[in-house]
Design an enzyme around this catalytic site. Structure first.
Site, mmCIF file in Angstrom:
data_model
loop_
_atom_site.group_PDB
_atom_site.id
_atom_site.type_symbol
_atom_site.label_atom_id
_atom_site.label_comp_id
_atom_site.label_asym_id
_atom_site.label_seq_id
_atom_site.Cartn_x
_atom_site.Cartn_y
_atom_site.Cartn_z
ATOM 1 N N SER A 1 0.834 -1.201 0.000
ATOM 2 C CA SER A 1 0.000 0.000 0.000
ATOM 3 C C SER A 1 0.870 1.253 0.000
ATOM 4 C CB SER A 1 -0.974 -0.032 1.180
ATOM 5 O OG SER A 1 -1.922 0.995 1.086
ATOM 6 N N HIS B 1 -8.009 0.165 -0.900
ATOM 7 C CA HIS B 1 -7.844 -0.887 -1.901
ATOM 8 C C HIS B 1 -9.155 -1.526 -2.346
ATOM 9 C CE1 HIS B 1 -3.696 -0.145 -1.397
ATOM 10 N NE2 HIS B 1 -3.784 -0.382 -0.106
#
Length: 312
Positions: free
Chosen positions: A86, A196
């Protein structure tokens, strides 16, 4: 050289993690550079109060990752592979020289602001252990039919370590369903945004547009992306990965696998924490996985040098 540097994502943070970085010239210089670039003392970002902010957390993680990567490079430990989970992907891009540190900091701040503003409250992430991605998706669809709100597969960290994103009520209902279906654990993470997944599609588009003039370069070594868990070798591809990774599932297990299959034999996780190290040790016990936050820098350097020497 078969060294890989891994950079953790949001949820790994802990109070005081920036103050616990190694006492090293490269670390001090990185902290000073970050403070100058952002216009405030970055050591204010790791207090209990500051860590309630997605912006503070993501900037702090980027600073910590780059600081330790630079300290290792100062000791002639330059990675062949760089990968981050991430927001950790930004430190990975700086590590392999695809992105300047100052540009990464500004892009991370904008990214975090967009994420925070898109869903300022009532959303987050839950980690599920013991179920496969297919099982999680099946349960997510069933839960959505029952409660009317979708949860999304956000991270595939290992074959049976999945993170889902969604609204608080949907995550709570899903966790109960997952535990009833045999999950070992369903635990909320210290992340206040639904990372996400498609809930951040608009924010990702905004970041891509905002960052279009930021210069990217061909990486030194191999940068492994989030979206596909594959190596990227050109500047445009790395830019696209960083700008849009907030809306796509993180394929961390695939990233791990491609690095190891490509020859990475020593994995070092930047601070804070050791989540990525624990995943590597469980899934690939034959590989040396080390969490830098758990070792004095001098000892870490000595262990890495010895491991790399054994492989050559």
């Amino acid at each position: 050289m078969t060294l890989a540097l891994l950079f953790p994502g949001q949820g790994a943070q802990s109070t005081g993690f920036l103050h616990k970085l190694p006492q090293h010239d490269a670390v001090r210089a990185t902290l000073d550079e970050a403070s100058a670039a952002l216009g405030f003392d970055v050591l204010t970002l790791d207090s209990d109060e500051a860590l309630r902010s997605t912006v503070a957390v993501q900037i702090g993680l980027t600073v910590a990752g780059v600081a330790v990567a630079r300290a290792l490079a100062h000791e002639d430990l330059v990675p062949q592979f760089s990968a981050g989970l991430s927001v950790g992907a930004y430190a990975a891009a700086v590590s392999c020289e695809a992105l300047a540190f100052g540009d990464a900091l500004h892009m991370v701040r904008k990214r975090a602001e967009l994420m925070e503003n898109a869903w300022p409250s009532g959303y987050g992430l839950t980690a599920v252990a013991g179920l496969s991605e297919t099982q999680v998706e099946t349960l997510a669809h069933a839960s959505a039919r029952e409660c009317g709100e979708q949860v999304y597969v956000a991270n595939v960290n290992a074959p049976r370590q999945i993170v889902v994103a969604g609204a608080d009520a949907a995550l709570e209902a899903f966790a109960a369903r997952a535990l009833a279906a045999g999950a070992r654990k369903a635990q909320r993470l210290a992340v206040a945004v639904p990372s996400h997944c498609e809930l951040l599609a608009e924010a990702a588009e905004s970041l891509a547009e905002w960052s279009r003039d930021i210069p990217f370069r061909t990486p030194r070594g191999v940068y492994v992306d989030n979206r596909g868990g594959r190596p990227l070798y050109n500047a445009d591809a790395i830019h696209a990965d960083l700008a849009t990774n907030m809306r796509y599932t993180v394929r961390w297990y695939d990233a791990h696998t491609v690095m190891i299959e490509s020859g990475a034999s020593v994995l070092v996780e930047a601070p804070p924490g050791q989540v990525l190290t624990d995943i590597a040790r469980e899934q690939y016990p034959e590989v040396a996985a080390l969490a830098s936050s758990g070792l004095p820098l001098e000892r870490l350097v000595a262990i890495v040098r010895r491991r790399l020497g054994e492989d050559t």
